[in-house]
Design an enzyme around this catalytic site. Structure first.
Site, PDB file in Angstrom:
ATOM      1  N   CYS A   1       0.834  -1.193   0.000  1.00  0.00           N
ATOM      2  CA  CYS A   1       0.000   0.000   0.000  1.00  0.00           C
ATOM      3  C   CYS A   1       0.872   1.248   0.000  1.00  0.00           C
ATOM      4  CB  CYS A   1      -0.974   0.008   1.169  1.00  0.00           C
ATOM      5  SG  CYS A   1      -0.256   0.326   2.778  1.00  0.00           S
ATOM      6  N   THR A   2       0.242   2.345  -0.325  1.00  0.00           N
ATOM      7  CA  THR A   2       0.891   3.649  -0.306  1.00  0.00           C
ATOM      8  C   THR A   2       0.378   4.403   0.909  1.00  0.00           C
ATOM      9  OG1 THR A   2       0.921   3.669  -2.715  1.00  0.00           O
ATOM     10  CG2 THR A   2       1.239   5.766  -1.615  1.00  0.00           C
TER      11      THR A   2
END
Length: 144
Positions: free
Chosen positions: A60-61
């Site tokens: 994920c970011t």
């Protein structure tokens, strides 16, 4: 980042889970330097939920920003099925720089968060002790 360094950091992640009572906080933590975009490249946890779901997880970011009152907003975007899910968390600063608290509005769990180590540009290791009515667990995130 070199694969050997990632392996060493991965071992450090797992080792941190076993020594959770003595997890340090980054010396001279500078909150303004940790802000920006990070990518989760490693995650370890001893929770049953993680053990059951880890095969479904994707990178994920995360975007970390400071709030006007000195807390940190942590906004993560991760793939879930055929769409992206966004989650924002407000990490409340404590008296110790690099240590934060968070209460999950969804689950009611209490999170004790520590930035264990970072060079502010390439990596950050974050440890979280999670307490809820059914027990406690630990999680370590490695950002790059």
């Amino acid at each position: 980042m070199h694969p050997a360094l990632l392996g060493v950091l991965g071992l450090a992640l797992l080792g941190t889970l076993h020594a959770q009572d003595s997890v340090p906080v980054q010396t001279d933590f500078q909150q303004d330097k940790i802000t920006g975009r990070w990518y989760t490249i490693g995650l370890a946890s001893n929770s049953n939920w993680f053990k059951d779901k880890k095969h479904l997880m994707k990178m994920c970011t995360t975007v970390i920003s400071n709030t006007a009152d000195g807390n940190m907003e942590v906004a993560s975007t991760y793939p879930k099925g055929d769409r992206c899910e966004n989650r924002k968390s407000l990490y409340i600063k404590t008296e110790q720089p690099g240590r934060f608290s968070y209460t999950s509005p969804r689950w009611g769990s209490e999170h004790n968060i520590r930035v264990v180590e970072t060079n502010y540009d390439e990596y950050a290791m974050v440890f979280t002790q999670i307490s809820k009515s059914t027990g406690s667990s630990s999680m370590v995130l490695l950002y790059s």
